[in-house]
Write a protein that holds these residues in place. Sequence first.
Motif, PDB file in Angstrom:
ATOM      1  N   ILE A 142      37.004  92.837  27.558  1.00 16.74           N
ATOM      2  CA  ILE A 142      37.625  92.591  27.559  1.00 16.74           C
ATOM      3  C   ILE A 142      38.647  93.653  26.511  1.00 16.74           C
ATOM      4  O   ILE A 142      39.778  94.388  26.699  1.00 16.74           O
ATOM      5  CB  ILE A 142      38.465  91.306  27.032  1.00 16.74           C
ATOM      6  CG1 ILE A 142      38.244  90.127  27.904  1.00 16.74           C
ATOM      7  CG2 ILE A 142      40.230  91.129  26.691  1.00 16.74           C
ATOM      8  CD1 ILE A 142      38.691  88.860  27.005  1.00 16.74           C
ATOM      9  N   LEU A 143      38.421  94.069  25.494  1.00 18.20           N
ATOM     10  CA  LEU A 143      38.277  94.767  24.464  1.00 18.20           C
ATOM     11  C   LEU A 143      38.235  96.573  24.619  1.00 18.20           C
ATOM     12  O   LEU A 143      39.534  97.206  25.008  1.00 18.20           O
ATOM     13  CB  LEU A 143      38.634  94.266  23.157  1.00 18.20           C
ATOM     14  CG  LEU A 143      38.648  93.565  22.468  1.00 18.20           C
ATOM     15  CD1 LEU A 143      37.630  94.311  21.143  1.00 18.20           C
ATOM     16  CD2 LEU A 143      40.210  93.227  22.223  1.00 18.20           C
ATOM     17  N   SER A 182      38.210  97.067  28.070  1.00 17.04           N
ATOM     18  CA  SER A 182      38.947  97.808  29.091  1.00 17.04           C
ATOM     19  C   SER A 182      40.299  97.532  29.286  1.00 17.04           C
ATOM     20  O   SER A 182      41.296  98.289  29.757  1.00 17.04           O
ATOM     21  CB  SER A 182      38.759  95.915  30.777  1.00 17.04           C
ATOM     22  OG  SER A 182      37.539  95.417  31.040  1.00 17.04           O
ATOM     23  N   ILE A 183      41.311  97.293  27.548  1.00 24.00           N
ATOM     24  CA  ILE A 183      41.989  97.089  27.542  1.00 24.00           C
ATOM     25  C   ILE A 183      42.252  98.318  27.107  1.00 24.00           C
ATOM     26  O   ILE A 183      43.679  98.992  27.586  1.00 24.00           O
ATOM     27  CB  ILE A 183      43.235  96.036  26.967  1.00 24.00           C
ATOM     28  CG1 ILE A 183      42.575  94.184  26.992  1.00 24.00           C
ATOM     29  CG2 ILE A 183      43.934  96.478  25.834  1.00 24.00           C
ATOM     30  CD1 ILE A 183      43.351  93.184  26.070  1.00 24.00           C
ATOM     31  N   GLN A 189      40.647 100.745  28.141  1.00 19.96           N
ATOM     32  CA  GLN A 189      40.491 101.338  29.341  1.00 19.96           C
ATOM     33  C   GLN A 189      41.912 101.591  30.280  1.00 19.96           C
ATOM     34  O   GLN A 189      42.386 102.929  30.372  1.00 19.96           O
ATOM     35  CB  GLN A 189      39.313 101.356  30.325  1.00 19.96           C
ATOM     36  CG  GLN A 189      39.345 101.789  31.179  1.00 19.96           C
ATOM     37  CD  GLN A 189      37.713 102.161  32.000  1.00 19.96           C
ATOM     38  OE1 GLN A 189      37.083 100.607  32.434  1.00 19.96           O
ATOM     39  NE2 GLN A 189      36.902 103.168  32.809  1.00 19.96           N
ATOM     40  N   LEU A 190      42.908 100.618  30.134  1.00 23.36           N
ATOM     41  CA  LEU A 190      43.813 100.102  31.223  1.00 23.36           C
ATOM     42  C   LEU A 190      45.355 100.924  30.291  1.00 23.36           C
ATOM     43  O   LEU A 190      45.663 101.514  30.507  1.00 23.36           O
ATOM     44  CB  LEU A 190      44.479  98.879  31.640  1.00 23.36           C
ATOM     45  CG  LEU A 190      43.708  98.254  32.438  1.00 23.36           C
ATOM     46  CD1 LEU A 190      43.610  97.190  32.539  1.00 23.36           C
ATOM     47  CD2 LEU A 190      44.017  98.870  33.518  1.00 23.36           C
ATOM     48  N   LEU A 191      44.948 100.911  29.049  1.00 29.18           N
ATOM     49  CA  LEU A 191      45.918 101.865  28.150  1.00 29.18           C
ATOM     50  C   LEU A 191      45.768 103.483  27.857  1.00 29.18           C
ATOM     51  O   LEU A 191      47.110 103.476  28.967  1.00 29.18           O
ATOM     52  CB  LEU A 191      45.879 101.239  26.849  1.00 29.18           C
ATOM     53  CG  LEU A 191      46.076  99.852  26.201  1.00 29.18           C
ATOM     54  CD1 LEU A 191      45.962  99.559  25.245  1.00 29.18           C
ATOM     55  CD2 LEU A 191      47.319  99.589  26.455  1.00 29.18           C
ATOM     56  N   PHE A 242      45.931  94.371  32.949  1.00 28.43           N
ATOM     57  CA  PHE A 242      46.057  94.607  31.321  1.00 28.43           C
ATOM     58  C   PHE A 242      45.622  92.336  31.824  1.00 28.43           C
ATOM     59  O   PHE A 242      44.431  92.227  30.638  1.00 28.43           O
ATOM     60  CB  PHE A 242      47.225  94.575  30.784  1.00 28.43           C
ATOM     61  CG  PHE A 242      47.074  95.530  30.254  1.00 28.43           C
ATOM     62  CD1 PHE A 242      46.602  96.290  29.727  1.00 28.43           C
ATOM     63  CD2 PHE A 242      48.128  96.285  30.584  1.00 28.43           C
ATOM     64  CE1 PHE A 242      46.394  97.946  28.836  1.00 28.43           C
ATOM     65  CE2 PHE A 242      48.030  97.918  31.184  1.00 28.43           C
ATOM     66  CZ  PHE A 242      47.488  98.498  29.117  1.00 28.43           C
ATOM     67  N   ILE A 268      41.814  92.336  33.761  1.00 29.40           N
ATOM     68  CA  ILE A 268      40.384  92.963  33.245  1.00 29.40           C
ATOM     69  C   ILE A 268      40.058  91.902  32.339  1.00 29.40           C
ATOM     70  O   ILE A 268      38.441  91.334  31.928  1.00 29.40           O
ATOM     71  CB  ILE A 268      41.075  94.564  33.219  1.00 29.40           C
ATOM     72  CG1 ILE A 268      42.261  94.470  31.444  1.00 29.40           C
ATOM     73  CG2 ILE A 268      40.228  94.736  34.140  1.00 29.40           C
ATOM     74  CD1 ILE A 268      41.638  94.199  30.050  1.00 29.40           C
ATOM     75  N   SER A 269      41.243  91.105  31.465  1.00 32.82           N
ATOM     76  CA  SER A 269      40.990  89.910  30.889  1.00 32.82           C
ATOM     77  C   SER A 269      40.642  88.809  31.673  1.00 32.82           C
ATOM     78  O   SER A 269      39.772  88.109  30.941  1.00 32.82           O
ATOM     79  CB  SER A 269      42.033  89.503  30.236  1.00 32.82           C
ATOM     80  OG  SER A 269      42.942  90.801  29.122  1.00 32.82           O
ATOM     81  N   SER A 321      36.398  89.752  33.475  1.00 34.10           N
ATOM     82  CA  SER A 321      35.413  89.758  31.869  1.00 34.10           C
ATOM     83  C   SER A 321      34.736  88.406  31.621  1.00 34.10           C
ATOM     84  O   SER A 321      33.543  88.525  31.160  1.00 34.10           O
ATOM     85  CB  SER A 321      36.006  90.350  30.183  1.00 34.10           C
ATOM     86  OG  SER A 321      36.890  91.822  30.641  1.00 34.10           O
ATOM     87  N   LEU A 335      48.512  85.242  30.086  1.00 25.72           N
ATOM     88  CA  LEU A 335      49.001  86.472  29.539  1.00 25.72           C
ATOM     89  C   LEU A 335      49.527  86.875  31.109  1.00 25.72           C
ATOM     90  O   LEU A 335      50.799  87.770  30.610  1.00 25.72           O
ATOM     91  CB  LEU A 335      46.737  87.096  29.443  1.00 25.72           C
ATOM     92  CG  LEU A 335      46.247  87.094  28.404  1.00 25.72           C
ATOM     93  CD1 LEU A 335      45.276  87.906  28.962  1.00 25.72           C
ATOM     94  CD2 LEU A 335      47.730  87.619  27.303  1.00 25.72           C
TER      95      LEU A 335
END
Length: 451
Positions: free
Chosen positions: A24-25, A27-28, A30-32, A283, A286-287, A290, A329
């Motif tokens: 998750i972290l 992917s976050i 990567q999305l950020l 966001f 991807i959470s 995962s 979320l």
Amino acid sequence: MKNKIDMTEGAVFPKLVKFAVPLILSSILQLLFNAADIVVVGRYAGDNSLAAVGSTSSLVNLLVNFFIGLGVGCNVVAANFLGAGKKDELNKTVHTTIVLSLAGGVLLTFIGVLFSKQILILMGSPEEVLPLSTLYLKIFFGGITATVVYNFGAALLRSKGDTKRPLYILLAAGVINVVLNLIFVISFSMGVAGVAFATVLSQIFAAFCVILILMREEDEFRLVLKKLKIDRVIFFRILKIGLPAGFQGMLFSFSNMLIQSSVNSFGAVMVAGNSAAQSIEGFVYISMNSFAQGTLTFASQNMGAHKFDRIKKLILTAEFSVTGVGLILGNLALIFGRQLLGIYSDNDDVIEAGMLRLAVILSTYFTCGMMDCMASAIRGVGHSVMPMIVTLIGACGLRIVYLFTFFRIQRFHTFQSIFFSYPISWTVTFLFLTASFIWIMKNISAESKAA
């Protein structure tokens, strides 16, 4: 051992969370960094540039998802061999995977560079953003091999539960991406070309890192460049799982391309709002995804170890987990939707367009997570054709029918009504996948008892 999770023993939930949280972290992050691309280009190159980058996502996904599906096949095969303790076959899988990634990347470069403009025209990309979209895609696909190599390498690491080191790689690559964005777009005024070059260079760095990690492994995951070749038996086993998964990804992307074409018909402002909304939704997705990735690896390892009862426990745990994550979320992102969209653009019309999409998607997004977890469980036990067929009928078929029937009715021919096709298709597909999973597990249990 510190980079490995044995998913065949112990409580299910803690290990699923241990696997999912670093992913998750990752992917976050990567999305950020992807969001930073969009923010920089939207703020410093204008709404047309923002629309140009955003309108290419469905085409990129169409071409890339096929090879990501092959990566799923590599993950499943490697995890099966790991669970069964077959070290020689696992090492051959590592080398076959890397060769496949290199070949796939070269093929994608050829297709993307030569045919991007023609496909964008067929999609009805707005004329004012077509030149910028084409430029972005040609640069992006020029370096796509690095992206494919990284994703295949990360899939191998995930097959043994290692989601931490891909997190560290993405953190470093993302920082490089943001720094290069600021230099290329703001300092050198390169616009969408600057964003594309920054993405390519950061992905080259990520690919280098994952290859270096595999070359320094001390177990059956060790990559030796002199041993790079395709093992025919393992290759066809990967294809058996990966091809249907790849076609499934393409089918989803094809239906999304039709939706993008419908969005394009409403003009550049709506396209920009849709692009910003998609970035925010990512966001949440991807959470949830995962947990789907964890389900895939968990099911694959336990299938190799012939521990079928743990697979059944897994799917219940995963479905409850992904539903909670999606509801929490999704609704939080919806509540703060206008503020989040304001990060991407200060145009009120763009923000309102984005909210029209978010209102439909985020409140129902948990059903997408449930669908993905169920599909991953089925692929993890070695049945990849079934999810592809169900996806073709339940997701893609329904979206296409929706767009060519309900959406064509004048009363419902609005920007927002396009997006109702998503929750309808997610829910129907999940129900069909659930029935398929129950049937498959009954057959597996019966065959095991007979043996």
